[in-house]
Write an enzyme that holds these catalytic residues in place. Structure first.
Site, short mmCIF file in Angstrom:
data_model
loop_
_atom_site.label_atom_id
_atom_site.label_comp_id
_atom_site.label_asym_id
_atom_site.label_seq_id
_atom_site.Cartn_x
_atom_site.Cartn_y
_atom_site.Cartn_z
N CYS A 173 -9.97 -3.96 0.52
CA CYS A 173 -11.24 -3.82 1.23
C CYS A 173 -12.10 -2.76 0.56
O CYS A 173 -13.29 -2.66 0.83
CB CYS A 173 -11.03 -3.58 2.73
SG CYS A 173 -9.68 -2.51 3.14
N CYS A 231 16.84 -9.96 -3.63
CA CYS A 231 15.92 -9.08 -2.89
C CYS A 231 16.60 -7.73 -2.62
O CYS A 231 17.67 -7.67 -2.01
CB CYS A 231 15.50 -9.70 -1.55
SG CYS A 231 14.49 -8.58 -0.56
ZN LIG Z 1 14.09 -9.93 1.25
#
Ligand SMILES: [Zn+2]
Length: 334
Positions: A173, A231
């Protein structure tokens, strides 16, 4: 109560629920209002910033009086929400949501909602949600576009869905602004997902990443797949943002030409009165119960320094952390 799927039992579940909302800006204003009107039991509102005139185009809880008084957004929001529904327990927290307070603020809530404007804080919210096993509703809006995604235990987390933020190359923004209605739509989607979660309607949650553009008239639902075994957060349980290794002490605030400074002493309770007397020698000082502001002029440049009792400061008039730090150490010297 008339709605299929909610009924009296859903309404009383809402009444017993507890919600953490981080960020009371454009997204947060609309989310807070919708959930207050829906009748949640307790709403914790965390925001580090104060209301300014330029916020009013999209931050629907605030008005010109709030901006004139320089009220913290969390306080102004709670004041307005308390007029809307006196039965909701409102807990405004004027603070930077960071690794030091994140777990404590999130520990006893049922859902975490994202009203922020930066990925630093979102990854921290994601870390907290995964670690505590709580649902986290991500939302973001910039320009005329926005996205929504619901993390719940067992689903892909935000770090599975998005690559690391690549600092500077993303539109923010700061660079492109944000259209009020785009933010309100995203906030409405976030609120709808929260209401589903809080009324035992998890089966109705959107499993996909929703993206839309109110200017291009497009809306897409993207399949995010199963959690990524690589992850670091949800699969390897490494919480880089929560453990503090990824946290900056100064943060440039989105769209504000301002920098926030959090010192090592943050959390201490500073007496602002003697500081106000000392700073009065350097520029006009104003105070309210939540903060102290001083107008400074240096080399033909105007700055405004806002100090909170926990030692945190926001320096307006620059987006350069080095300039902000130098002003802070010169005038506050903590
Ligand atoms: Zn994850």
């Amino acid at each position: 109560m008339l709605l299929d799927g909610i009924g009296e039992s859903g309404q009383s579940s809402l009444r017993r629920s507890s919600v953490l909302l981080v960020g009371c800006g454009a997204l947060g204003s609309t989310i807070a209002e919708l959930l207050t009107r829906a009748g949640v039991g307790r709403l914790v509102l965390v925001d580090r910033d104060l209301v300014e005139l330029t916020n009013l185009q999209r931050q629907v809880l605030f008005d010109e009086t709030d901006a004139r008084e320089g009220l913290p957004k969390a306080v102004a929001a709670a004041r307005r929400l308390g007029q809307i529904n006196t039965q909701v327990t409102l807990e405004p927290v004027v603070a930077d949501f960071n690794a030091a307070n994140a777990v404590q603020l999130a520990r006893d809530v049922d859902v975490i909602l994202d009203g922020t404007d930066n990925f630093e804080t979102r990854y921290l919210l994601n870390d907290v949600a995964v670690k505590l096993g709580k649902p986290y509703i991500y939302g973001g809006a910039v320009g005329t576009r926005g996205m929504v995604y619901v993390y719940a235990p067992g689903r892909s987390c935000l770090r599975c869905v998005f690559d690391e933020p690549t600092g500077g190359t993303r539109e923010t923004c700061d660079t492109v602004g944000v259209l009020g209605p785009a933010a309100s739509i995203i906030a409405s989607f976030e609120s709808a997902e929260a209401i589903k979660l809080l009324t035992a309607n998890a089966a109705a949650l959107n499993p996909k990443l929703l993206t839309l553009d109110v200017w291009a008239n497009t809306m897409r639902a993207i399949d995010v797949g199963v959690p990524d075994p690589e992850c670091p957060c949800c699969c390897q349980h490494r919480f880089d943002y929560l453990e503090g290794s990824r946290r900056a002490a100064t943060t440039s605030l989105c769209g504000r030409n301002a920098v926030q400074i959090v010192t090592a002493h943050a959390g201490e309770n500073i007496d602002l009165a003697p500081l106000a007397d000392r700073l009065a020698a350097h520029g006009a000082v104003s105070r309210n119960p939540y903060l102290l502001r001083v107008e400074l002029r240096e080399r033909d440049h105007d700055y405004q320094l806002t100090l909170f009792p926990d030692g945190r400061a926001i320096v307006h008039g620059t987006a350069d952390p080095a300039v902000a730090k130098s002003l802070y150490s010169r005038y506050i010297g903590l």
